[in-house]
Motif scaffolding. Structure first.
Motif, PDB file in Angstrom:
ATOM      1  N   ARG A  65       0.842  -1.200   0.000  1.00 34.11           N
ATOM      2  CA  ARG A  65       0.000   0.000   0.000  1.00 34.11           C
ATOM      3  C   ARG A  65       0.876   1.249   0.000  1.00 34.11           C
ATOM      4  N   HIS A  66       0.375   2.332  -0.605  1.00 39.56           N
ATOM      5  CA  HIS A  66       1.146   3.571  -0.685  1.00 39.56           C
ATOM      6  C   HIS A  66       1.637   4.027   0.687  1.00 39.56           C
ATOM      7  N   ALA A  67       0.757   3.990   1.663  1.00 38.22           N
ATOM      8  CA  ALA A  67       1.112   4.453   3.006  1.00 38.22           C
ATOM      9  C   ALA A  67       1.292   3.279   3.956  1.00 38.22           C
ATOM     10  N   GLY A  68       1.611   2.113   3.400  1.00 38.91           N
ATOM     11  CA  GLY A  68       1.765   0.927   4.217  1.00 38.91           C
ATOM     12  C   GLY A  68       3.163   0.790   4.786  1.00 38.91           C
ATOM     13  N   LEU A  69       3.262   0.049   5.875  1.00 39.16           N
ATOM     14  CA  LEU A  69       4.565  -0.265   6.452  1.00 39.16           C
ATOM     15  C   LEU A  69       4.539  -1.688   6.983  1.00 39.16           C
ATOM     16  N   ALA A  70       5.678  -2.347   6.857  1.00 39.91           N
ATOM     17  CA  ALA A  70       5.866  -3.667   7.448  1.00 39.91           C
ATOM     18  C   ALA A  70       6.663  -3.475   8.726  1.00 39.91           C
ATOM     19  N   TYR A  71       6.144  -4.016   9.843  1.00 37.35           N
ATOM     20  CA  TYR A  71       6.838  -3.803  11.114  1.00 37.35           C
ATOM     21  C   TYR A  71       7.132  -5.140  11.788  1.00 37.35           C
ATOM     22  N   ILE A  72       8.077  -5.090  12.676  1.00 38.59           N
ATOM     23  CA  ILE A  72       8.453  -6.271  13.453  1.00 38.59           C
ATOM     24  C   ILE A  72       8.534  -5.861  14.918  1.00 38.59           C
ATOM     25  N   LEU A  73       8.202  -6.729  15.805  1.00 36.15           N
ATOM     26  CA  LEU A  73       8.205  -6.567  17.266  1.00 36.15           C
ATOM     27  C   LEU A  73       6.925  -5.873  17.743  1.00 36.15           C
ATOM     28  N   ASN A  74       6.550  -6.175  18.957  1.00 35.99           N
ATOM     29  CA  ASN A  74       5.243  -5.771  19.471  1.00 35.99           C
ATOM     30  C   ASN A  74       5.008  -4.270  19.474  1.00 35.99           C
ATOM     31  N   ASP A  75       6.044  -3.484  19.720  1.00 32.26           N
ATOM     32  CA  ASP A  75       5.843  -2.034  19.745  1.00 32.26           C
ATOM     33  C   ASP A  75       6.259  -1.391  18.415  1.00 32.26           C
ATOM     34  N   TRP A  76       6.255  -2.198  17.349  1.00 35.92           N
ATOM     35  CA  TRP A  76       6.534  -1.708  15.990  1.00 35.92           C
ATOM     36  C   TRP A  76       7.935  -1.083  15.930  1.00 35.92           C
ATOM     37  N   THR A  77       8.877  -1.683  16.651  1.00 31.72           N
ATOM     38  CA  THR A  77      10.210  -1.114  16.812  1.00 31.72           C
ATOM     39  C   THR A  77      10.913  -0.857  15.488  1.00 31.72           C
TER      40      THR A  77
END
Length: 782
Positions: A692-704
């Motif tokens: 997605r244009h404004a999408g992000l892939a994150y890892i770890l519970n607090d989106w570190t």
């Protein structure tokens, strides 16, 4: 006594400066009428000896509502202005507390080329013996009712002269004195995120926890929580306090002789929380949007306010949980300020990537008086304070016309950090002009600024900005305001950066004989040098991959680093010389970050990576104040070291791994990382997804650790090609199952790749991240 004598002397001197011109003011001039006359006297004296309009030498200037002005033209509306020449007389007139000053500013800008660029700088062209103008009869009124460019609060105060001269009726928390028409402000307690102001924890948390939102099974007071808006007592307390705020503000305004506030805010605290109690959730379901919960309260407040003070407005911000229109209609005295967190900031509002935000503007504009909250800054929270140049000036014209055409009446833009934000003076100038009238020619405005601000260096600065703009289009770049990460800025390829750097060499030479212009060019170059340092390793990697030799690389780290440091210190001292301690602290913080970057390896490994893969090393990801450290076990020599003690329990296994779309505020996927694949660094693969244009892939519970999906969208060019993300992570210590070893517990993340789903990952074995995430808030998955 000395101050009084000095003031009287100045007035006497100004009276005689514009020789042969009589200034006529009302018998009891308003503060802004006096200021407008003083501005005209001073500027005319500096600009010319004789003013000739339509073949007649001007001998008299009426400023404000003189009897003759009122007889000829009548009383103008609030903020309306008009400039008329008749024979040997010039009339400068306006309505309300600001209109006449706006008229004077327009005359000086439009006819004499005089500008006030900032709190520090103005431009007056070389003096001429005679300035000849055609017959004048024109005027206008600002399109947007509220116009606010939010500057850094620590800047020195100019009593509002810069804002008023540029027809801004607010400037963040800076006052605008009656001499410049005062300001149109939002009243107490503040202009946004006011839930906590109305219900401070110290006042209610112990005795009335039920006033606060139920989040995760607990009532959460304070700025990290929200309110339980279905509780009827909450409405009554807000109404009682709102009335008191209004009365207090009105009394203070009378005492100071300023305009009282015209609107009052009631809006969510600055987090994404929503009350999970049964009543609040029922209302949300009935309204079809989280915003419906708040708008039921605002509708009742609006009805009461209409009876209490018919001329006042309420305001709230459409932000995070509040961005989508509910079924309940807003009251007519509510201004909804939509925050632009979901538009591609380097493409026009009409572009495909702006569709989600475009629809939000249209939806709100159909049901409410609209305000917009733009962001003139980039990269909020990255370790190196990445603030590279981004050429959004080319989309402003279309942007603000779109707002105008969709019922917008309130204009606001964050443009803080003048010592660091990209092309700060130019963007402030353009914002002010478009806030007043979005129908203006953007190209003409840009040329006016560049030519008058940079002199002979202007053509090189202009070419630099156009080079960036062409690269944005060539790369189909996707940059989003909300949590912008360095990896978004795909238009900094080696060819573009080298060309821009060469243009700055030319600009430096063109401005070399003028110390003021030279400083301005250095300030503009600061953001390019910031980009060179931020992307240094990627630029060097591109150079080597193309067959270049290390010794032929255009950029020497130390040379650019030292130049950048000098440029930034100069800018800090220019803007904040009145706060030497603050400057010292900023320099210390900058040096600390530079020292970290200094000790990281410069050369990435040579790998057989397909060109379709998108690499995001730790220094270009979002890792939010976790530390960058050298690590010989890492394939790139350094990593982001996660502070596992910052949020106790947050970094225990299993850990969340998700994809989130800021534009729609929905999850793309949400799964769990259950254990380490073994000692050292290992690759962990997410599920496939459509980026997605404004999408992000994150890892770890607090989106570190966050990786933007926008570069994949850019590469897709409108197609729905699926991708996956691979993270390189090292778990250390017995706390993490499978990590092995007895070392101090830790998590290190050095890089990530976005990979097309139809291509295998070939840099090593990938452990699939799967299973149910313990993040129970991620229910709304696309």
């Amino acid at each position: 006594m000395k101050l009084i004598i000095g003031f009287l002397t100045m007035v006497a001197a100004l009276t005689g400066l514009a020789a042969g011109i009589e200034f006529v003011l009302p018998a009891s001039p308003a503060p802004a009428e006096r200021s407008a006359a003083g501005e005209l006297r001073r500027m005319l004296a500096a600009r010319l000896d004789t003013l000739e309009i339509d073949g007649k030498v001007i001998g008299k200037i009426h400023v404000g509502n003189t009897p003759e002005t009122l007889k000829r033209f009548g009383q103008l509306e609030d903020e309306q202005w008009r400039i008329v020449s008749e024979g040997e007389t010039l009339f400068i007139l306006g309505g309300g507390p600001r209109g006449v000053y706006y008229a004077a500013a327009h005359f000086l800008e439009d006819q004499l080329g005089i500008h006030i660029w900032s709190l520090f700088e103005e431009h007056v062209p070389a003096k001429e013996a005679v300035v000849k103008l055609p017959k004048l009869d024109y005027g206008g009124r600002p399109v947007f009712w509220s116009r606010n460019v939010w500057h850094e609060t620590l800047l020195p105060r100019d009593r509002g002269r810069f804002a008023a001269f540029n027809r801004l009726n607010a400037m963040g928390s800076h006052d605008i004195a009656p001499a410049y028409g005062s300001r149109r402000i939002i009243g107490r307690p503040q202009h946004c995120h006011t839930f906590d102001d109305y219900f401070p924890a110290a006042e209610y948390a112990a005795t009335h926890p039920e006033y606060y939102a139920l989040i995760g099974g607990k009532r959460v007071p304070g700025p990290g929580g929200q309110l339980c808006l279905s509780n009827p007592e909450v409405l009554e307390i807000v109404w009682r306090k709102l009335q008191n705020y209004i009365l207090e503000d009105e009394a203070e305004a009378r005492k100071k002789g300023i305009e009282p506030p015209a609107w009052y805010d009631f809006s969510y605290n600055d987090n994404g929380g929503v009350c999970q109690c049964e009543n609040c959730q029922r209302i949300i379901r009935e309204e079809g949007a989280v915003s419906g919960l708040l708008f039921r309260v605002l509708r009742e407040l609006g009805a009461r306010l209409k009876k209490f003070r018919p001329g006042l407005n309420l305001t709230t911000i459409a932000y995070w949980q509040n961005e989508f229109v509910p079924k309940v209609r807003p009251p007519e005295n509510l201004i909804v300020r939509l925050c632009n967190t979901s538009q591609n900031q380097v493409t026009p509002i009409s572009a495909p990537g702006s569709a989600v935000y475009r629809k939000k503007v249209q939806d709100w504009g159909r049901v409410a008086k609209l305000g917009f909250w733009e962001y003139g800054i980039t990269c909020y929270d990255t370790y190196f304070e990445c603030k590279p140049p981004y050429p959004n000036e080319f989309i402003m014209e279309e942007q603000f016309r779109f707002y105008r055409d969709n019922n917008a009446i309130a204009a606001f833009c964050e443009l803080q950090s003048p010592e660091f934000s990209d092309m700060h003076e130019m963007k402030a100038f353009l914002l002010a002009k478009f806030f007043e009238d979005p129908g203006q020619d953007g190209g003409k405005l840009r040329r006016t600024f560049l030519n008058d601000y940079y002199g002979p260096a202007a053509r090189f600065i202009d070419a630099y900005r156009r080079t960036l703009w062409e690269s944005v289009k060539a790369h189909n770049s996707q940059c989003f305001t909300y949590n912008i990460l360095p990896a978004f800025f795909t238009y900094f390829d080696l060819k573009t950066v080298v060309e821009c750097d060469k243009l700055f060499d030319e600009a430096v030479r063109a401005a070399a004989d003028d110390p003021v212009l030279s400083r301005r060019v250095r300030r503009a170059r600061l953001n390019l040098d910031n980009a060179i340092l931020t992307y240094y390793r990627q630029l060097l990697k591109e150079h080597l991959a193309s067959g270049g030799k290390r010794e032929d690389f255009r950029f020497d780290w130390k040379t650019v680093r030292d130049r950048y440091r000098a440029e930034r210190i100069e800018a800090m001292k220019f803007y904040f010389s009145h706060k030497p301690g603050y400057v010292d602290d900023m320099i210390a913080a900058m040096d600390k970050r530079l020292a970290v970057m200094d000790r990281l390896p410069m050369v990435f490994p040579r790998e057989n990576v397909p060109p379709q893969w998108i690499e995001v090393p730790a220094n270009l990801a979002g890792f939010f104040r976790n530390e960058l450290v050298p690590d010989p076990e890492s394939s790139i020599g350094f990593a982001a070291k996660v502070d596992i003690n910052k949020n106790p329990g947050y970094h225990d296994l299993p850990m969340s791994c998700g994809g989130y779309d800021n534009a729609t505020t929905k999850y793309i996927y949400n799964v769990a990382l259950n254990g380490a694949a073994g000692p050292g660094y290992h690759w962990y693969r997410t599920p496939d997804f459509v980026p997605r244009h404004a999408g992000l892939a994150y890892i770890l519970n607090d989106w570190t650790f966050q990786v933007p999906m926008a570069p994949a969208v850019a590469m897709n060019r409108g197609k729905d090609r699926r991708w996956y993300c691979c993270f390189s992570i090292k778990f250390v210590g017995p706390r993490y199952a499978g990590a092995g070893g007895k070392g101090k517990p830790g998590i290190y993340i050095d890089r990530a790749f976005l990979v097309p789903a139809d291509m295998p990952f070939t840099l090593g074995k990938c452990s699939i991240i799967g299973g149910r995430s313990k993040d129970k808030t991620a229910k709304n998955v696309l």
